[in-house]
Design an enzyme around this catalytic site. Sequence first.
Site, mmCIF file in Angstrom:
data_model
loop_
_atom_site.group_PDB
_atom_site.id
_atom_site.type_symbol
_atom_site.label_atom_id
_atom_site.label_comp_id
_atom_site.label_asym_id
_atom_site.label_seq_id
_atom_site.Cartn_x
_atom_site.Cartn_y
_atom_site.Cartn_z
ATOM 1 N N GLY A 105 -6.244 -8.204 -68.878
ATOM 2 C CA GLY A 105 -6.652 -9.136 -69.931
ATOM 3 C C GLY A 105 -5.462 -9.938 -70.411
ATOM 4 N N ASN A 106 -5.583 -10.558 -71.573
ATOM 5 C CA ASN A 106 -4.445 -11.281 -72.151
ATOM 6 C C ASN A 106 -4.540 -11.231 -73.677
ATOM 7 O OD1 ASN A 106 -5.982 -13.707 -73.083
ATOM 8 N ND2 ASN A 106 -6.395 -13.864 -70.882
ATOM 9 N N TYR A 107 -3.580 -11.876 -74.340
ATOM 10 C CA TYR A 107 -3.451 -11.720 -75.797
ATOM 11 C C TYR A 107 -4.360 -12.629 -76.615
ATOM 12 C CZ TYR A 107 0.835 -9.154 -74.725
ATOM 13 O OH TYR A 107 1.735 -8.240 -74.257
ATOM 14 N N SER A 108 -5.223 -13.419 -75.981
ATOM 15 C CA SER A 108 -6.025 -14.370 -76.771
ATOM 16 C C SER A 108 -6.943 -13.638 -77.759
ATOM 17 C CB SER A 108 -6.857 -15.253 -75.833
ATOM 18 O OG SER A 108 -7.752 -16.035 -76.603
ATOM 19 N N ALA A 113 -8.636 -18.373 -72.651
ATOM 20 C CA ALA A 113 -7.542 -17.964 -71.774
ATOM 21 C C ALA A 113 -8.180 -17.115 -70.668
ATOM 22 C CB ALA A 113 -6.510 -17.173 -72.561
#
Length: 412
Positions: free
Chosen positions: A212-215, A280
């Site tokens: 995943g990512n930090y969005s 994102a």
Amino acid sequence: MGNKTLSGRHIVLGITGGIAAYKSVSLLRLLVKAGAEVQVVITPAGKEFITPVTLSALSGRPVVSEFFTANTGEWHSHVDLGLWADLMVIAPATASTIAKMANGVADNMLVTTYLSAKEHVMVAPAMDLDMFAHPSTTRNLRQLEADGVEIIAPAAGELASHLVGKGRMEEPENIFARIEAFFNSREDLKGVRVAITAGPTYEKIDPVRFIGNYSSGKMGFAIAEECARRGADVSLICGPCSLDVKHPSIKRIDVESAVEMLEAAKREFADAEVGIFSAAVADYRPAKSESSKIKREGTSGMTLELVKNPDIAAEIGASKKPGTILVGFALETDNEKSNAAHKLEKKNLDMVVLNSLKDKGAGFRCDTNKISIVLRDGEILDFPLKSKREVAADIIDGIVELRSGRRRVKDV
Ligand code: PMT
């Protein structure tokens, strides 16, 4: 859940020291019921007529009156309040407050907030008939009108003094109608279909792990709320995030992975006149996701094979209909402006909103962002660090301008 026009609007309700202050309670209730966020600012004299406890209970926010809270020393920023407000309404406004406003006297929190207010201001005078008819009051109201303040003229009737004449504050329902009319007149996306992607995507490795990512979704949700406030019908396709949608005109579609986001986007962007890609999206996903938890025992390490995810913006851009406006984002760390311009061309977009992780307070998770808007004609507009809500408003202003044809949009 509130009404479409007022939901999520930030309103500063100023209350001054007049008997009509009791009517402000009804106005406050109407605004809150309609879904507006109301911050009450009351003058010291206003508190003689109505208690801050009643007002804070109804608004759900502590009432602001002084520059400092006496026992804690907490500083209340009139500048922040002035920036926060979409509208400031002073009801009732006494002759004294009107005179201060007309002459820029800043000796209490209310008039200081007025001087800091960036958006529209309405004033509902309330006073005895002779005071209202006095040349100085007439002069001051004229000055306020010249300064762009909207005057909600008082009605005629029996006054607190038992005299009969003009000076009664307009009824709360009528002030409420003026507030609604004001916001309705600003609906520059009325009836426009907008589709937005927001938040991260999660690409499943096994039942407990993902890429995943930090969005956080904050930027995309702020854009959705701003579009809805301006009258648009919004579809918000969001990856996993813990935010709530507030405006009733926003249809929320929850997805997890990039593939699911693409499927939803194909449906929701099909008849959208404006499409905004703020998500994102993970560029890669595991080639295969395990149905049981991967164990560490018996292994010395592991290699994940990744395959490329679809590029949602590029796929939607490739079948873009003439007249549709598509807006992408670019999250960069190097060669920001040239990378953003390249994405605009490659994905067939009309505008790219560039944010750089090199800028403090920009990008993931925070409540602020610092953007540049890159346009098809090569123009680049740089903006200072602002709240994501204000950034959303700047982006929508740009879209409205593109739609109006004031800027040339090249259909490719
Ligand atoms: O959610 P927040 O915490 O508020 O953070 C906001 C944000 C930083 C996520 C947001 O402002 C932002 O920059 N979003 C885009 C992030 C991104 O993926 O940028 P990109 O440069 O990798 O992608 C370019 C564009 O193509 C973007 O519009 C993206 O949505 C889109 N894209 C990218 C890859 C892909 N597979 N599909 C896409 O649609």
